[in-house]
Motif scaffolding. Structure first.
Motif, PDB file in Angstrom:
ATOM      1  N   THR A   1       0.920  -1.170   0.110  1.00  0.00           N
ATOM      2  CA  THR A   1       0.146   0.272  -0.120  1.00  0.00           C
ATOM      3  C   THR A   1       0.625   1.269   0.121  1.00  0.00           C
ATOM      4  OG1 THR A   1      -0.112   0.186   2.321  1.00  0.00           O
ATOM      5  CG2 THR A   1      -1.670  -1.003   1.239  1.00  0.00           C
TER       6      THR A   1
ATOM      7  N   ARG B   1     -15.059  -1.705  -0.868  1.00  0.00           N
ATOM      8  CA  ARG B   1     -15.471  -2.873  -0.848  1.00  0.00           C
ATOM      9  C   ARG B   1     -16.478  -2.997   0.774  1.00  0.00           C
ATOM     10  NH1 ARG B   1     -13.209  -8.376  -0.506  1.00  0.00           N
ATOM     11  NH2 ARG B   1     -12.063  -8.098  -2.536  1.00  0.00           N
TER      12      ARG B   1
ATOM     13  N   ALA C   1     -10.116   1.719  -2.595  1.00  0.00           N
ATOM     14  CA  ALA C   1     -10.736   0.167  -2.973  1.00  0.00           C
ATOM     15  C   ALA C   1     -11.489  -0.308  -1.570  1.00  0.00           C
ATOM     16  CB  ALA C   1      -9.871  -0.692  -3.643  1.00  0.00           C
ATOM     17  N   LEU C   2     -10.682  -0.461  -0.437  1.00  0.00           N
ATOM     18  CA  LEU C   2     -11.112  -1.098   0.763  1.00  0.00           C
ATOM     19  C   LEU C   2     -12.359  -0.412   1.356  1.00  0.00           C
ATOM     20  CD1 LEU C   2     -10.315  -3.282   2.574  1.00  0.00           C
ATOM     21  CD2 LEU C   2      -9.211  -1.704   4.191  1.00  0.00           C
TER      22      LEU C   2
ATOM     23  N   THR D   1     -10.332 -10.906  -5.744  1.00  0.00           N
ATOM     24  CA  THR D   1     -10.555  -9.569  -6.065  1.00  0.00           C
ATOM     25  C   THR D   1     -11.476  -9.304  -7.076  1.00  0.00           C
ATOM     26  OG1 THR D   1      -7.958  -9.578  -5.881  1.00  0.00           O
ATOM     27  CG2 THR D   1      -9.266  -7.878  -7.332  1.00  0.00           C
ATOM     28  N   ARG D   2     -12.284  -8.053  -6.777  1.00  0.00           N
ATOM     29  CA  ARG D   2     -13.368  -7.924  -7.634  1.00  0.00           C
ATOM     30  C   ARG D   2     -13.475  -7.001  -8.547  1.00  0.00           C
ATOM     31  NH1 ARG D   2     -17.524  -7.632  -2.494  1.00  0.00           N
ATOM     32  NH2 ARG D   2     -17.065  -9.649  -1.553  1.00  0.00           N
TER      33      ARG D   2
ATOM     34  N   ASP E   1     -12.926  -3.386  -6.936  1.00  0.00           N
ATOM     35  CA  ASP E   1     -11.638  -3.066  -6.512  1.00  0.00           C
ATOM     36  C   ASP E   1     -10.676  -2.686  -7.591  1.00  0.00           C
ATOM     37  OD1 ASP E   1     -12.974  -4.522  -4.208  1.00  0.00           O
ATOM     38  OD2 ASP E   1     -11.825  -6.506  -4.687  1.00  0.00           O
ATOM     39  N   ARG E   2     -10.701  -3.275  -8.673  1.00  0.00           N
ATOM     40  CA  ARG E   2      -9.496  -2.828  -9.754  1.00  0.00           C
ATOM     41  C   ARG E   2      -9.839  -1.515 -10.269  1.00  0.00           C
ATOM     42  NH1 ARG E   2      -7.439  -7.761 -10.944  1.00  0.00           N
ATOM     43  NH2 ARG E   2      -8.598  -9.778 -10.504  1.00  0.00           N
TER      44      ARG E   2
ATOM     45  N   LEU F   1      -6.735  -7.559  -3.335  1.00  0.00           N
ATOM     46  CA  LEU F   1      -6.845  -6.178  -2.354  1.00  0.00           C
ATOM     47  C   LEU F   1      -6.806  -6.859  -1.004  1.00  0.00           C
ATOM     48  CD1 LEU F   1      -7.881  -3.321  -1.839  1.00  0.00           C
ATOM     49  CD2 LEU F   1     -10.253  -4.135  -1.867  1.00  0.00           C
TER      50      LEU F   1
ATOM     51  N   PRO G   1      -5.295   2.002  -2.506  1.00  0.00           N
ATOM     52  CA  PRO G   1      -5.823   0.875  -1.836  1.00  0.00           C
ATOM     53  C   PRO G   1      -6.675   1.159  -0.699  1.00  0.00           C
ATOM     54  CG  PRO G   1      -3.348   0.810  -2.123  1.00  0.00           C
ATOM     55  CD  PRO G   1      -3.768   2.233  -2.781  1.00  0.00           C
TER      56      PRO G   1
ATOM     57  N   ILE H   1      -9.049   1.161  -7.104  1.00  0.00           N
ATOM     58  CA  ILE H   1      -7.526   1.202  -6.562  1.00  0.00           C
ATOM     59  C   ILE H   1      -6.568   1.960  -7.688  1.00  0.00           C
ATOM     60  CG2 ILE H   1      -6.328  -0.931  -7.852  1.00  0.00           C
ATOM     61  CD1 ILE H   1      -5.535  -1.420  -5.063  1.00  0.00           C
TER      62      ILE H   1
END
Length: 263
Positions: free
Chosen positions: A22, A42, A38-39, A179-180, A183-184, A173, A35, A187
């Protein structure tokens, strides 16, 4: 802090440990904003009671302070809930301390093929048609720059001006978890100002304290593309504006407000 097998390691409900992947390019103790963005995305989708017939159409992040590399706590809450839309808030910060990054997401109810699809925008060269592009020089070996694969179809990190860059995560992630596609995208979206920097990194700072991502289509596949352009006023305020793509075509936009100043 070990490198681990992902950007984060899940400790228990709502708690995570950030790994060295990260780490951003400017401070050895702070994360790149991608990062944690994206978290938080999620977390919005995984919160208890989250409706499965809705998806994120817009998410705005406020970066209050740099996100440290260490043990972190993520919280979520519903600000508004309706039949067709809801607004969900998420926050991340050190365990037991004030949040350092906030997210507010608009989720909209979806109904497959209920209206005609209207698609507009350029079809970019596929990531397999362009070569891997090196990241700009970073003073440490492991970080966000080593965990992401980058392929420019226009520009480069070390070339000032607009840039178009395909990005793919090399690690998940969250270690040990799938990984979805969302997420991609999240990030990668915070990299717009770096992809399209219009001034020399060595002479000027480009600090973004926010990020807004709009998605009209749910992303698919491993690759996300950021097609970015930066505008800067002489007063030191800038905007990095980007169109977002997956391999099927445009999926939305992202924008970052910038503080620009001499180093």
């Amino acid at each position: 802090m070990g490198t681990g097998e992902g950007f984060f390691e899940r400790r228990d409900a709502g708690r995570f440990a950030a790994t060295e992947y990260t780490r951003g390019p400017w401070d050895a103790g702070s994360q790149h904003a991608g990062p944690p963005a994206a978290l938080l995305g999620r977390a919005v989708e995984e919160r208890p009671g989250a409706r499965t017939d809705m998806r994120i159409a817009r998410i705005t992040y406020e970066i209050l302070r740099p996100v440290p590399i260490g043990e972190l706590e993520v919280t979520t809450g519903v600000l508004r809930s309706g039949r067709s839309t809801e607004v969900v808030e998420a926050a991340i910060g050190p365990v037991g301390a004030a949040p350092v990054m906030l997210a507010r997401a608009l989720r909209i109810r979806v109904a497959e093929e209920s209206v005609p699809a209207v698609v507009s925008g350029p079809q970019l060269p596929a990531p397999g048609e362009v070569e891997v592009t090196p990241f700009f020089p970073v003073p440490w070996e492991t970080g966000y720059h080593s965990a992401m694969e980058t392929r420019f179809t226009e520009g480069a990190f070390v070339e000032p001006g607009p840039g178009t860059c395909w990005m793919r995560m090399k690690v998940p992630l969250i270690a040990g978890e799938e990984t979805r596609p969302l997420d991609r995208v999240l990030i990668a979206a915070d990299s717009g100002n770096g992809i399209s920097a219009v001034m020399d990194f060595g002479r000027y700072v480009f600090v973004n304290s926010d990020l807004t991502v709009h998605l009209h289509r749910h992303p698919v596949g491993e690759w996300a593309c950021v097609q970015a352009r930066t505008h800067v006023d002489a007063a030191g305020i800038g905007l990095a504006d980007a169109q977002l793509h997956d391999e099927k075509g445009p999926i939305g936009r992202s924008a970052q407000s910038l503080y620009v100043a001499p180093r």
